[in-house]
Design a protein around this motif. Structure first.
Motif, PDB file in Angstrom:
ATOM      1  N   UNK A 209      -0.392  11.202 -16.987  1.00 47.84           N
ATOM      2  CA  UNK A 209       0.972  11.670 -16.839  1.00 47.84           C
ATOM      3  C   UNK A 209       1.523  11.587 -15.431  1.00 47.84           C
ATOM      4  N   UNK A 210       0.905  10.774 -14.593  1.00 50.27           N
ATOM      5  CA  UNK A 210       1.332  10.684 -13.195  1.00 50.27           C
ATOM      6  C   UNK A 210       2.749  10.123 -13.045  1.00 50.27           C
ATOM      7  N   UNK A 211       3.098   9.137 -13.859  1.00 53.27           N
ATOM      8  CA  UNK A 211       4.421   8.532 -13.737  1.00 53.27           C
ATOM      9  C   UNK A 211       5.533   9.566 -13.911  1.00 53.27           C
TER      10      UNK A 211
ATOM     11  N   UNK B 289       9.315  14.939  -9.637  1.00 52.28           N
ATOM     12  CA  UNK B 289       9.303  15.448  -8.263  1.00 52.28           C
ATOM     13  C   UNK B 289      10.178  14.624  -7.315  1.00 52.28           C
ATOM     14  N   UNK B 290      10.858  13.615  -7.853  1.00 52.70           N
ATOM     15  CA  UNK B 290      11.749  12.816  -7.031  1.00 52.70           C
ATOM     16  C   UNK B 290      11.041  11.797  -6.168  1.00 52.70           C
ATOM     17  N   UNK B 291       9.879  11.317  -6.625  1.00 49.89           N
ATOM     18  CA  UNK B 291       9.076  10.396  -5.830  1.00 49.89           C
ATOM     19  C   UNK B 291       8.819   9.075  -6.555  1.00 49.89           C
TER      20      UNK B 291
ATOM     21  N   UNK C 123       9.493   2.493 -13.313  1.00 49.32           N
ATOM     22  CA  UNK C 123       8.257   3.283 -13.412  1.00 49.32           C
ATOM     23  C   UNK C 123       7.097   2.628 -12.667  1.00 49.32           C
ATOM     24  N   UNK C 124       7.341   2.108 -11.472  1.00 43.67           N
ATOM     25  CA  UNK C 124       6.278   1.501 -10.667  1.00 43.67           C
ATOM     26  C   UNK C 124       5.718   2.563  -9.719  1.00 43.67           C
TER      27      UNK C 124
ATOM     28  N   UNK D 113       4.117   5.092  -0.477  1.00 45.17           N
ATOM     29  CA  UNK D 113       5.098   5.835   0.297  1.00 45.17           C
ATOM     30  C   UNK D 113       4.670   7.276   0.594  1.00 45.17           C
ATOM     31  N   UNK D 114       3.980   7.902  -0.359  1.00 42.72           N
ATOM     32  CA  UNK D 114       3.549   9.293  -0.186  1.00 42.72           C
ATOM     33  C   UNK D 114       2.105   9.462  -0.693  1.00 42.72           C
ATOM     34  N   UNK D 115       1.144   8.779  -0.072  1.00 40.54           N
ATOM     35  CA  UNK D 115      -0.237   8.829  -0.572  1.00 40.54           C
ATOM     36  C   UNK D 115      -0.813  10.243  -0.622  1.00 40.54           C
TER      37      UNK D 115
END
Length: 356
Positions: free
Chosen positions: A21-23, A29-31, A37-38, A44-46
Motif C-alpha cells: 500500500x505504499x503508493x 501524504x502529498x509525496x 503512480x510512479x 526525492x524523500x528517501x
C-alpha cells in the motif's frame, strides 16, 4: 541471529504478514502523484520511505517490501525519467535492506504488471521480459530474500514473471499474486483459482491474490484458491468496502457525486478496523498463510491483522483500551460525575441552547 527465509517459515507452519500500500499512502501524504503512480518519493524523500517501512514493521509486518512497484522502465519512460530507473531501484532496495537488517525481518524485491504486455505480440513479450529481468537482477544483487510479483490481470504475464524470477533470480523464491477483476477470470480467460494452481505447479513458492477487491469480495475467491492449491497461498486485498454490485475499488461510485471514486475519493469507502479484523479471522480460518493489505493500507490496519495471527508487535503496546477513557472508562478512580452524568449529557439529542 540469521532471519529464517520465506519458504522455511512457511514450511514450519508460521504465517507471514506483509504490508503493502505504499503508493496510496505516499499519495495521501502529498509525496506521490495519483495517475502515473510512479514511486519518485524514493529519490526525492528517501527518509520518508525508510520511515514508512519502519512504521509497518512496528505494526506487525514480517516483510519489508522494497518500493519498486511501478518503478519499472515503462512507467519511468512515461514521466520522462527513464535515466533514473536504475538509481530508483537500487536506492529502494538498499533502504528496504537497511530496515530489514535492523528489524530482523525479510526483505522482498518487487515486480508488477508492466502495462505493455500483450500475449500475441512477441516484441512486447520480449520487452516485458527485459523489464522483469533488470528489476529481478537488481533485487537479487542487493540482498532480496524473495521476489513478490503482483497485480497481474493476465495469467500470461504472471507466468512470464515467474519464469523470469526462476531464470534471473539466482534461486530466490517467488510469491506471485494475481489481481482479480470484476469478473472471476483473468483477462486472458482463465478462472482465478485455476490460474493460481497453474502458477503453483510451475514452481511459485506462494500464489494468491492482491489489490482491486476489498475484503468482502476477495474472500469468496480466496476460498476457491485454497480449495484448488496445495501449497501456501496469499491474500492482500484493498481495505475498501467493495460489494457484489461494485466488487473492485475501480467500480466504486461516490454517492455524493455519482462519479467514480477511484482514486481520490476512495477514503469514503474505507473499511473499519473491525472489518479488517474480521477479514484476518476469515483468512486464518480458511488457511491463508501469507496475509496483508494493499492499496489504502495503514499501520493501524496491519496491527489488527498481526494480532489476529497471534502476534504482539510493538504497536500492540498502544492498542485501544477504552477502560482508561475519562468518560467511557470503568475504572473506580474515575468520578461518576464524568462516567455517568457527563456521558448521558454528551450523547443526548438535547437541542442546542436548551438547559440540561
Amino acid at each position: 541471529m540469521p532471519t529464517k527465509g520465506l519458504v522455511e517459515r512457511l514450511s514450519e507452519g508460521e504465517g507471514v504478514i506483509i504490508a503493502e500500500g505504499y503508493l496510496f499512502e505516499f499519495e495521501r501524504r502529498g509525496l506521490l502523484k495519483a495517475g502515473s503512480f510512479v514511486p519518485e518519493v524514493v529519490l526525492e524523500f528517501p527518509e520518508r520511505v525508510l520511515d514508512l517501512h519502519e512504521e509497518f514493521v512496528h505494526a506487525g509486518s514480517d516483510v519489508v517490501q522494497a518500493f519498486t512497484y511501478y518503478g519499472h522502465r515503462e512507467k519511468m519512460r512515461l514521466i520522462g525519467k527513464e535515466h533514473l530507473l536504475e538509481k530508483l531501484n537500487i536506492d529502494a532496495l538498499k533502504i528496504a535492506r537497511r530496515v530489514a537488517d535492523r528489524t530482523g525481518t525479510l526483505m522482498a524485491g518487487n515486480i508488477c504488471n508492466t502495462t505493455v504486455y500483450q500475449k500475441d505480440n512477441q516484441e512486447l513479450v520480449e520487452q516485458t521480459e527485459a523489464m522483469f529481468k533488470e528489476q529481478i537482477q537488481w533485487a537479487e544483487g542487493n540482498g532480496a530474500d524473495f521476489i513478490i510479483a503482483e497485480t497481474f490481470l493476465d495469467y500470461g504475464e504472471a507466468e512470464l514473471a515467474l519464469e523470469c524470477i526462476k531464470k534471473y533470480g539466482n534461486g530466490l523464491p517467488a510469491l506471485v499474486n494475481l489481481t482479480p477483476p470484476a469478473a472471476e477470470t483473468t483477462f486472458d480467460g482463465k478462472p482465478i483459482d485455476v490460474a493460481c494452481k497453474m502458477l503453483e505447479d510451475k514452481g511459485a513458492a506462494v500464489v494468491g491474490l492482491n489489490c482491486s477487491r476489498g475484503p468482502s469480495t476477495i474472500i469468496p475467491l480466496i476460498k476457491k484458491v485454497r480449495e484448488m492449491c496445495k501449497g501456501p497461498i496469499a491474500c492482500l486485498p484493498v481495505p475498501y468496502r467493495t460489494t457484489p454490485e461494485q466488487p473492485i475499488m475501480q467500480t466504486l461510485v461516490d454517492p455524493d457525486t455519482n462519479k467514480m471514486a477511484f482514486p481520490e475519493n476512495l477514503p469514503a469507502f474505507q473499511c473499519s478496523r473491525y472489518q479488517i479484523r474480521e477479514f484476518a479471522k476469515q483468512c486464518k480460518e480458511i488457511g491463508v498463510e501469507v496475509v496483508g493489505l494493499c492499496c489504502g493500507n495503514a499501520s493501524h490496519y496491519m496491527r489488527e491483522v498481526a494480532e489476529v495471527y497471534g502476534r504482539k508487535p510493538p504497536a500492540s503496546k498502544y492498542s485501544t483500551d477504552m477502560s482508561l477513557h475519562f468518560m467511557y472508562g470503568n475504572k473506580a478512580h474515575f468520578s461518576k460525575h464524568y462516567t455517568q452524568s457527563y456521558l448521558k449529557t454528551f450523547i443526548s439529542n438535547t437541542k442546542r441552547g436548551e438547559s440540561n
